[in-house]
Design a protein around this motif. Sequence first.
Motif, PDB file in Angstrom:
ATOM      1  N   PRO A 150      -3.455   8.269   5.074  1.00  0.00           N
ATOM      2  CA  PRO A 150      -3.925   6.926   4.730  1.00  0.00           C
ATOM      3  C   PRO A 150      -2.740   6.026   4.416  1.00  0.00           C
ATOM      4  CG  PRO A 150      -5.210   8.566   3.548  1.00  0.00           C
ATOM      5  CD  PRO A 150      -4.075   9.301   4.213  1.00  0.00           C
TER       6      PRO A 150
ATOM      7  N   TRP B  28     -19.923   4.536   5.548  1.00  0.00           N
ATOM      8  CA  TRP B  28     -19.277   4.162   4.277  1.00  0.00           C
ATOM      9  C   TRP B  28     -17.756   4.306   4.328  1.00  0.00           C
ATOM     10  CZ3 TRP B  28     -22.618   8.345   4.815  1.00  0.00           C
ATOM     11  CH2 TRP B  28     -22.046   9.610   4.681  1.00  0.00           C
ATOM     12  N   GLY B  29     -17.274   4.855   5.429  1.00  0.00           N
ATOM     13  CA  GLY B  29     -15.827   4.861   5.615  1.00  0.00           C
ATOM     14  C   GLY B  29     -15.351   3.603   6.329  1.00  0.00           C
TER      15      GLY B  29
ATOM     16  N   GLU C 135     -15.416   0.371   5.770  1.00  0.00           N
ATOM     17  CA  GLU C 135     -14.688  -0.717   5.101  1.00  0.00           C
ATOM     18  C   GLU C 135     -13.232  -0.350   4.810  1.00  0.00           C
ATOM     19  OE1 GLU C 135     -15.431  -1.442   0.850  1.00  0.00           O
ATOM     20  OE2 GLU C 135     -17.095  -0.007   1.026  1.00  0.00           O
ATOM     21  N   HIS C 136     -12.897   0.953   4.900  1.00  0.00           N
ATOM     22  CA  HIS C 136     -11.517   1.349   4.654  1.00  0.00           C
ATOM     23  C   HIS C 136     -10.720   1.478   5.947  1.00  0.00           C
ATOM     24  CE1 HIS C 136     -12.677   1.930   0.522  1.00  0.00           C
ATOM     25  NE2 HIS C 136     -13.694   2.667   0.932  1.00  0.00           N
TER      26      HIS C 136
ATOM     27  N   ILE D  22       0.849  -1.187   0.000  1.00  0.00           N
ATOM     28  CA  ILE D  22       0.000   0.000   0.000  1.00  0.00           C
ATOM     29  C   ILE D  22       0.886   1.239   0.000  1.00  0.00           C
ATOM     30  CG2 ILE D  22      -1.694   1.280   1.349  1.00  0.00           C
ATOM     31  CD1 ILE D  22      -2.518  -1.537   2.459  1.00  0.00           C
TER      32      ILE D  22
ATOM     33  N   LYS E 113      -8.982  -0.397   8.562  1.00  0.00           N
ATOM     34  CA  LYS E 113      -8.505  -1.781   8.680  1.00  0.00           C
ATOM     35  C   LYS E 113      -7.840  -1.994  10.028  1.00  0.00           C
ATOM     36  CE  LYS E 113      -9.366  -2.674   4.249  1.00  0.00           C
ATOM     37  NZ  LYS E 113     -10.485  -3.503   3.853  1.00  0.00           N
TER      38      LYS E 113
ATOM     39  N   VAL F  29      -5.628   3.226   7.782  1.00  0.00           N
ATOM     40  CA  VAL F  29      -6.737   3.614   6.920  1.00  0.00           C
ATOM     41  C   VAL F  29      -6.309   3.351   5.487  1.00  0.00           C
ATOM     42  CG1 VAL F  29      -8.208   5.524   6.166  1.00  0.00           C
ATOM     43  CG2 VAL F  29      -7.540   5.321   8.565  1.00  0.00           C
ATOM     44  N   HIS F  30      -7.114   2.642   4.748  1.00  0.00           N
ATOM     45  CA  HIS F  30      -6.742   2.283   3.382  1.00  0.00           C
ATOM     46  C   HIS F  30      -6.783   3.501   2.467  1.00  0.00           C
ATOM     47  CE1 HIS F  30      -6.579   0.071  -0.400  1.00  0.00           C
ATOM     48  NE2 HIS F  30      -6.096  -0.925   0.327  1.00  0.00           N
TER      49      HIS F  30
ATOM     50  N   ASP G 177      -7.744   3.864  -0.381  1.00  0.00           N
ATOM     51  CA  ASP G 177      -8.921   3.940  -1.247  1.00  0.00           C
ATOM     52  C   ASP G 177     -10.079   4.706  -0.613  1.00  0.00           C
ATOM     53  OD1 ASP G 177      -7.583   2.565  -3.117  1.00  0.00           O
ATOM     54  OD2 ASP G 177      -8.562   0.631  -2.753  1.00  0.00           O
ATOM     55  N   ILE G 178      -9.897   5.188   0.613  1.00  0.00           N
ATOM     56  CA  ILE G 178     -11.010   5.862   1.299  1.00  0.00           C
ATOM     57  C   ILE G 178     -11.465   7.084   0.498  1.00  0.00           C
ATOM     58  CG2 ILE G 178      -9.505   7.310   2.753  1.00  0.00           C
ATOM     59  CD1 ILE G 178     -11.553   6.601   5.062  1.00  0.00           C
TER      60      ILE G 178
END
Lengths: 532, 184
Positions: B93, B123-124, B126-127, B55, B129, B155-156, B158-159
């Motif tokens: 991130p 909706w945040g 899933e990002h 990442i 982790k 935090v991924h 892709d957020i």
Amino acid sequence: MTTSAMHDDHHHEPPAGWQRWVYSTNHKDIGTMYLIFALVMMFLGGGMAMVIRAELFLPGLQLVQPDLFNNLVTNHALIMVFGVVMPAAAGMANWMIPLMIGAPDMALPRLNNLSFWLLPMGGTLLVLSMVVPFFGGGAPVTTGWTLYPPLSTQAGMGMDLLIFTVHILGISSILASINIIVTIVNMRAPGMSWMKLPIFVWAWMFTAILLVLIMPVLAGAVTMLLFDRHMGTSFFDAAGGGDPVLFQHLFWFFGHPEVYVLLLPSIGVLGTVIPTFARKPLFGYKPLVGGMAFLATLGMVVWAHHQYTVGMSLAATKYFMIVTILISVPVGLMIFSFILTMWRGAMTFETPMLFAIAIIVMFSFAGVTGVMLAVVPADLQYHDTYFVVAHFHYALIPGALFGLYAGVFFWLPKWTGHMYDEKLGKIFFWWTTLGFNLTFFPQHFLGLAGMPRRIVDYNIQFTEFNVVSSVGGIIFGLSHILFLYIIIKTVKGGEKAKDQSWEGAMIGTPGLEWTLTSPPPHHSFTVPPVVK
Amino acid sequence: MQSKKKLFALIGFVPIFMFGFAFAMVPLYGWYCDVAGINNVQSAEREPIPSIKNIEVGHERNIKIEFDATLHESVEGIVSEFRSLTPSITLSPGDVHSLVYRVKNISSNPLVTQAVPSITPWWGGEHFKKIECFCFEQQTLAPGEEKEMGLQFYVHPDIPENIKTLTLSYTLMAASEMTKSASL
């Protein structure tokens, strides 16, 4: 000396005492010895089963230690397969095939003597393999009858003795099979064409062909095992570049057709008994012969359905699943053939017929659980549980053993010259059938609930069905004392048997045994009979 | 008589051949499995296992994470001081960050607790982790024990761009309460 004098020389009565048996080249005497050997081994293997059931009566360790338990499971299976069913069927073949096809004896009588006398040798080695661990022979053989490595490469001296047992018994049954094939091909009486052969002879023809093909493969596999153990080879040792799964393939390449080796002689008996007591010719004689050929062929190409959980690819498991389910076609054909033979027949229910009908019901049941086990996703659940144990005991006890019982009761009058006690025969039938079902039916439920096989102990949730199973096992086991008593009583005396012992014996494609006296003379068909 | 012996010899070859066949299987088996690819469950038919990509840490933007803590009624009066030692942090991130929650059992009985996470906006979630979290397992507290419980996360990248702040909220409850609600 003239030829006729030499000829007469062959016809003296058998030597008295032990020489008659040890030097025997007479198919009737050898057949009798095969049957007695099988009977003795049945009590040995059955005794082991009784210890197994007694241990499993309640959870926990009561009678035997885990190693000995698994050793008993191993030897129970090997004795029942190689020591009981195969010799008993071979004994019947020896007795009946020459009589049925009008031959004076087996084609190769001295070879016949060798085939039999290898058996006690193999049996002794097998018993020794159980005994040596008690005298410092290393760990007992705990693999089950499949002898899978790496466990089998780690076992003690008992394993080597077991490997030699397999060699000796294998040679014995290969020689007997070649003898049977040569007899059937060469020794048929004039006019006894292929399509007039009694169905029992046909069944043994396919059995013998299968044995000649598969026994050497097992012998090869255990030889490799022996090399792995003592010669430093790595046929089945992954560390040396071998593959333990290869042994499984080789074993089951033998092991699955072996099931039909055990089954087919009994199918032959059924095809003889049912027309006799239904007083109708066998329905679909030619399709039945074709069905047996198809079954024998199919049996050679389905072996890996015993190994679904070993990690084969999807394509391979899919193939083995489809061909395995296909087996139900020829087997179903046989079952329908027998049912339609009985249809509108003038049936009577003597002991052989009772066994025949019970076999159709119970063997079909094993067929149904067999289809369940053939289905890959279901089998992953059932694999190595008591469901499998229940399945193959339903297949082998009715399918093989009861078929042989039917044959024994059917031909006892011919062999001994006396009728057996019909009342006792019927009591034996009901007693043994009840005991068998009580033993093995609950094991279906145990297996579905997840009880694993080949384990000495079990979770307390399985107690009730195991108690039922063990009680059934004792009932089943004890019934065989009556079986022994009936046989001894019939040998010693009883109502004189007619030459044609059963009213319907000459219906359909009968053997020529009923044209002889009961018991037949020591040398029969010295002049070939002519079949019209 | 002659044909009997001939036939015997003929059939006799079959077992000899089959004995050899067993040994021939040793090389043939390996060769066949390679050619047909049937003994290789891993490579032949399974979907390849997706490789884990490294990442990239996105230094071009920052996200604020707030750490909230709530006591469920089942532990009110039994637990005190359930809170994060760091009320909030700001990070990029992809950065891995660790922090500690503190909890104290003030009763005289041992207590088994379970923390249940919740993230706003949803909706945040899933990002966000978690690599390691005290909420993965039940936490046992001896009478009077004070415990610090770790959390490690990132935090991924892709957020979504529009999320500037994530709020992570833990509700601490007695484990017995969990089984009660599970059996309902």
